[in-house]
Write an enzyme that holds these catalytic residues in place. Structure first.
Site, PDB file in Angstrom:
ATOM      1  N   LEU A 214      33.275   8.107   2.849  1.00 14.77           N
ATOM      2  CA  LEU A 214      31.884   7.777   2.526  1.00 14.77           C
ATOM      3  C   LEU A 214      31.574   8.120   1.063  1.00 14.77           C
ATOM      4  O   LEU A 214      31.080   7.294   0.306  1.00 14.77           O
ATOM      5  CB  LEU A 214      30.943   8.557   3.475  1.00 14.77           C
ATOM      6  CG  LEU A 214      29.443   8.423   3.222  1.00 14.77           C
ATOM      7  CD1 LEU A 214      28.954   7.000   3.498  1.00 14.77           C
ATOM      8  CD2 LEU A 214      28.643   9.397   4.124  1.00 14.77           C
ATOM      9  N   THR A 215      31.913   9.348   0.662  1.00 10.16           N
ATOM     10  CA  THR A 215      31.499   9.871  -0.646  1.00 10.16           C
ATOM     11  C   THR A 215      32.125   9.108  -1.810  1.00 10.16           C
ATOM     12  O   THR A 215      33.293   8.730  -1.759  1.00 10.16           O
ATOM     13  CB  THR A 215      31.890  11.364  -0.729  1.00 10.16           C
ATOM     14  OG1 THR A 215      31.263  12.038   0.354  1.00 10.16           O
ATOM     15  CG2 THR A 215      31.454  12.003  -2.031  1.00 10.16           C
ATOM     16  N   GLU A 216      31.319   8.917  -2.838  1.00 13.06           N
ATOM     17  CA  GLU A 216      31.777   8.232  -4.062  1.00 13.06           C
ATOM     18  C   GLU A 216      31.374   9.069  -5.271  1.00 13.06           C
ATOM     19  O   GLU A 216      30.526   9.964  -5.150  1.00 13.06           O
ATOM     20  CB  GLU A 216      31.118   6.849  -4.149  1.00 13.06           C
ATOM     21  CG  GLU A 216      31.478   5.954  -2.982  1.00 13.06           C
ATOM     22  CD  GLU A 216      30.893   4.556  -3.106  1.00 13.06           C
ATOM     23  OE1 GLU A 216      30.146   4.294  -4.080  1.00 13.06           O
ATOM     24  OE2 GLU A 216      31.206   3.733  -2.230  1.00 13.06           O
TER      25      GLU A 216
ATOM     26  N   SER B 276      25.060  13.142  -1.766  1.00  9.04           N
ATOM     27  CA  SER B 276      23.946  13.369  -0.828  1.00  9.04           C
ATOM     28  C   SER B 276      23.196  12.068  -0.545  1.00  9.04           C
ATOM     29  O   SER B 276      22.753  11.828   0.578  1.00  9.04           O
ATOM     30  CB  SER B 276      22.974  14.400  -1.410  1.00  9.04           C
ATOM     31  OG  SER B 276      23.592  15.664  -1.452  1.00  9.04           O
TER      32      SER B 276
ATOM     33  N   ARG C 183      38.701  53.452   5.713  1.00 12.82           N
ATOM     34  CA  ARG C 183      38.514  53.870   4.324  1.00 12.82           C
ATOM     35  C   ARG C 183      37.651  55.140   4.247  1.00 12.82           C
ATOM     36  O   ARG C 183      36.561  55.174   4.831  1.00 12.82           O
ATOM     37  CB  ARG C 183      37.837  52.721   3.556  1.00 12.82           C
ATOM     38  CG  ARG C 183      37.433  53.039   2.159  1.00 12.82           C
ATOM     39  CD  ARG C 183      38.616  53.036   1.232  1.00 12.82           C
ATOM     40  NE  ARG C 183      38.175  53.118  -0.155  1.00 12.82           N
ATOM     41  CZ  ARG C 183      38.942  53.584  -1.126  1.00 12.82           C
ATOM     42  NH1 ARG C 183      40.166  54.015  -0.876  1.00 12.82           N
ATOM     43  NH2 ARG C 183      38.481  53.621  -2.362  1.00 12.82           N
TER      44      ARG C 183
ATOM     45  N   GLY D  86      36.930  47.254  -4.719  1.00  9.85           N
ATOM     46  CA  GLY D  86      37.930  46.598  -5.576  1.00  9.85           C
ATOM     47  C   GLY D  86      38.979  45.855  -4.762  1.00  9.85           C
ATOM     48  O   GLY D  86      39.463  44.789  -5.167  1.00  9.85           O
TER      49      GLY D  86
ATOM     50  N   GLU E 114      29.878  17.859   4.388  1.00  9.46           N
ATOM     51  CA  GLU E 114      29.171  17.114   5.450  1.00  9.46           C
ATOM     52  C   GLU E 114      27.657  17.312   5.392  1.00  9.46           C
ATOM     53  O   GLU E 114      26.989  17.391   6.422  1.00  9.46           O
ATOM     54  CB  GLU E 114      29.771  17.452   6.813  1.00  9.46           C
ATOM     55  CG  GLU E 114      31.246  17.104   6.806  1.00  9.46           C
ATOM     56  CD  GLU E 114      31.923  17.167   8.142  1.00  9.46           C
ATOM     57  OE1 GLU E 114      31.245  16.941   9.134  1.00  9.46           O
ATOM     58  OE2 GLU E 114      33.136  17.409   8.164  1.00  9.46           O
TER      59      GLU E 114
HETATM   60  N1  COS Z   1      22.016   9.128  13.469  1.00 10.00           N
HETATM   61  C1  COS Z   1      21.726   7.787  13.581  1.00 10.00           C
HETATM   62  N2  COS Z   1      20.901   7.152  12.721  1.00 10.00           N
HETATM   63  C2  COS Z   1      20.369   7.863  11.714  1.00 10.00           C
HETATM   64  C3  COS Z   1      20.624   9.237  11.545  1.00 10.00           C
HETATM   65  C4  COS Z   1      21.484   9.875  12.483  1.00 10.00           C
HETATM   66  N3  COS Z   1      21.767  11.169  12.372  1.00 10.00           N
HETATM   67  N4  COS Z   1      19.971   9.678  10.454  1.00 10.00           N
HETATM   68  C5  COS Z   1      19.288   8.604   9.952  1.00 10.00           C
HETATM   69  N5  COS Z   1      19.547   7.530  10.722  1.00 10.00           N
HETATM   70  C6  COS Z   1      18.992   6.183  10.551  1.00 10.00           C
HETATM   71  C7  COS Z   1      17.452   6.247  10.503  1.00 10.00           C
HETATM   72  O1  COS Z   1      16.910   6.215  11.795  1.00 10.00           O
HETATM   73  C8  COS Z   1      17.116   5.006   9.719  1.00 10.00           C
HETATM   74  O2  COS Z   1      17.217   3.892  10.582  1.00 10.00           O
HETATM   75  P1  COS Z   1      16.219   2.596  10.453  1.00 10.00           P
HETATM   76  O3  COS Z   1      16.738   1.810   9.319  1.00 10.00           O
HETATM   77  O4  COS Z   1      16.418   1.896  11.768  1.00 10.00           O
HETATM   78  O5  COS Z   1      14.844   3.143  10.245  1.00 10.00           O
HETATM   79  C9  COS Z   1      18.276   4.902   8.729  1.00 10.00           C
HETATM   80  O6  COS Z   1      19.354   5.652   9.295  1.00 10.00           O
HETATM   81  C10 COS Z   1      17.940   5.435   7.360  1.00 10.00           C
HETATM   82  O7  COS Z   1      17.559   6.783   7.504  1.00 10.00           O
HETATM   83  P2  COS Z   1      16.830   7.582   6.342  1.00 10.00           P
HETATM   84  O8  COS Z   1      15.684   6.741   5.815  1.00 10.00           O
HETATM   85  O9  COS Z   1      16.511   8.930   6.846  1.00 10.00           O
HETATM   86  O10 COS Z   1      17.947   7.627   5.191  1.00 10.00           O
HETATM   87  P3  COS Z   1      17.976   8.343   3.790  1.00 10.00           P
HETATM   88  O11 COS Z   1      18.576   7.427   2.810  1.00 10.00           O
HETATM   89  O12 COS Z   1      16.620   8.917   3.466  1.00 10.00           O
HETATM   90  O13 COS Z   1      19.019   9.518   3.992  1.00 10.00           O
HETATM   91  C11 COS Z   1      19.835  11.707   4.488  1.00 10.00           C
HETATM   92  C12 COS Z   1      18.880  10.564   4.858  1.00 10.00           C
HETATM   93  C13 COS Z   1      19.500  12.363   3.149  1.00 10.00           C
HETATM   94  C14 COS Z   1      19.665  12.735   5.605  1.00 10.00           C
HETATM   95  C15 COS Z   1      21.296  11.152   4.486  1.00 10.00           C
HETATM   96  O14 COS Z   1      21.498  10.329   3.367  1.00 10.00           O
HETATM   97  C16 COS Z   1      22.339  12.239   4.463  1.00 10.00           C
HETATM   98  O15 COS Z   1      22.647  12.846   5.484  1.00 10.00           O
HETATM   99  N6  COS Z   1      22.940  12.501   3.276  1.00 10.00           N
HETATM  100  C17 COS Z   1      24.045  13.419   3.162  1.00 10.00           C
HETATM  101  C18 COS Z   1      25.344  12.693   3.225  1.00 10.00           C
HETATM  102  C19 COS Z   1      26.455  13.653   3.488  1.00 10.00           C
HETATM  103  O16 COS Z   1      26.382  14.492   4.366  1.00 10.00           O
HETATM  104  N7  COS Z   1      27.526  13.538   2.733  1.00 10.00           N
HETATM  105  C20 COS Z   1      28.616  14.451   2.921  1.00 10.00           C
HETATM  106  C21 COS Z   1      29.867  13.791   2.632  1.00 10.00           C
HETATM  107  S1  COS Z   1      30.570  12.914   3.909  1.00 10.00           S
HETATM  108  S2  COS Z   1      31.852  14.180   4.669  1.00 10.00           S
END
Ligand code: COS
Length: 390
Positions: A125-127, A132, A274, A346, A369
């Site tokens: 996922l991450t780029e 975040s 200790r 230490g 995550e």
């Molecule tokens: N399970 C299923 N659906 C989810 C969900 C979950 N846990 N969390 C959000 N969604 C859905 C929402 O319901 C929403 O759906 P609709 O389009 O139907 O309304 C959609 O996803 C978008 O959700 P939201 O608006 O909350 O998205 P955001 O862009 O605001 O992002 C965060 C929310 C910040 C919480 C999310 O981007 C996140 O978790 N970021 C961190 C990423 C991460 O953990 N990276 C680590 C590296 S990967 S190992």
């Protein structure tokens, strides 16, 4: 309320503890120094039935509940965070995700191989510019005859060099998706990593902790993926990603419990032995205060992690419980690891004792995550409700 573990849960706790203490803990320091986890550990975990975890038996799984899975992660984390991290990505982020979102064909094709450890999975996922803010990924999937062409790059992909299968998230490029919101264009793909157009290299530099974890930089250039490799449907990728993270975050939270327990074990042992000022340092009230805080916060974290696992086992929504557990348990374990180093003086600051490794490793769990800040966003949105802009 019943706080006792049932027979099945005690069984898996025992199996994981034996494996972690006898096979992993004795080589944890060496893995940290060499930066490598022997792949024989993967085979052993598969043979013990750990990798298949919650999957159905007919797909190579062990059909265990989420609380048992949390106990397994806790025991692995107590011995080595890198090994726990390997399994959380492989079993929770990848396998649980395929089991939930995959078609019958995808589940039967991929899950038995992953459960047996003959193939390793990773989650891409991450780029470089999307951590975040997961919805801002720029990897693209262009629709072509019979499938899609992927272009883009992914970083910090745990298991990325040793894996043969990746769940890759990309934005669809197709006329019908142009007007959609960024997250609604994201699609998940199952990508065999030996495909043409995939290049992987280990991440440069040495990480603060989790040094035996494998982290890759993966580039997709004109990489063809056939239509049947879409996971969960076109445009469903953001939900696929988030729901997988809900599983992975429970694994991180449980792993933090293990690190916290290891800090307490090491500190208790040290303060009993200790001696300073003519007595064991464990008899000084300030030292006792640190030990008491470590124990009280560990108990609180454990209840939160087990509650999140239990909530999943009831089939109830567990997003908020999981984020609360991940946030609280990682913060508490960070404090415990910092105090453990201090109590060792230490010696704690050198690698003569394992607490310096716990201190380096635990910082990663506050980040992996979903950072602590992201967990707080998830929790606050559940409590307050998400802002609605007109
Ligand atoms: N399970 C299923 N659906 C989810 C969900 C979950 N846990 N969390 C959000 N969604 C859905 C929402 O319901 C929403 O759906 P609709 O389009 O139907 O309304 C959609 O996803 C978008 O959700 P939201 O608006 O909350 O998205 P955001 O862009 O605001 O992002 C965060 C929310 C910040 C919480 C999310 O981007 C996140 O978790 N970021 C961190 C990423 C991460 O953990 N990276 C680590 C590296 S990967 S190992």
């Amino acid at each position: 309320m019943d706080f006792t573990l049932n027979e099945q849960q005690q069984h898996w706790q025992r199996v994981a503890r034996d494996f972690a203490q006898n096979r992993v803990a004795p080589i944890a320091r060496e893995m940290d120094e060499t930066g490598e986890m022997p792949l024989s550990l993967v085979t052993e975990m598969a043979e013990l039935g750990l990798l298949g975890a919650t999957l159905p038996k007919e797909l190579g799984g062990s059909e265990i509940d989420h609380l048992s899975l949390a106990l397994i992660y806790e025991e692995l984390g107590r011995a080595c965070s890198s090994v726990r991290g390997f399994m959380t990505v492989h079993s929770s982020l990848v396998m649980q995700c395929i089991n939930h979102w995959g078609s019958e064909e995808q589940r039967t094709k991929f899950l038995p191989m992953l459960a047996s450890g003959s193939e390793i999975g990773c989650y891409a996922l991450t780029e470089p510019e999307a951590g975040s803010d997961a919805a801002s990924i720029s990897t693209r999937a262009r629709k072509v005859n019979g499938g899609y062409i992927l272009d883009g790059e992914k970083i910090w992909i745990t298991n990325g060099n040793i894996a043969r299968l990746a769940i890759v998230f990309a934005k669809l490029v197709a006329p019908e998706f142009e007007a959609k919101k960024p997250h609604e264009r994201i699609t998940a793909f199952l990508v065999p990593l030996e495909s043409e157009g995939v290049q992987r290299v280990p991440m440069p530099g040495q990480e603060l902790g989790h040094r035996a974890s494998d982290h890759a930089h993966i580039v997709f250039k004109d990489c063809f993926v056939s239509s049947e490799m879409v996971l969960g449907g076109e445009g469903k990728g953001f939900k696929v990603a988030m729901s997988a993270l809900d599983h992975g975050r429970l694994g991180v939270a449980a792993g933090a419990l293990g690190v916290h327990q290891a800090c307490l074990d090491a500190s208790v042992d040290f303060v009993r032995k200790r001696k300073q000022f003519g007595q064991r340092i464990g008899d000084f009230e300030m030292v006792q205060s640190s030990i008491a805080e470590m124990k009280a916060s560990l108990d609180a974290s454990r209840l939160l992690v087990y509650r999140a696992a239990w909530t999943k086992d009831q089939g109830l929504p567990s997003k908020s419980e999981t984020s609360v557990a991940k946030y609280f348990a990682t913060e508490a374990a960070c404090k415990a690891a910092s105090d453990a180093v201090l109590l060792h003086g230490g010696r704690g600051y050198s690698n003569e004792y394992p607490v310096e490794r716990y201190y380096r490793d635990i910082k990663g769990l506050q980040i992996y995550e979903g950072t602590a800040h992201i967990q707080k966003i998830v929790i606050a949105r559940e409590v307050i409700g998400k802002e609605t802009r007109s």
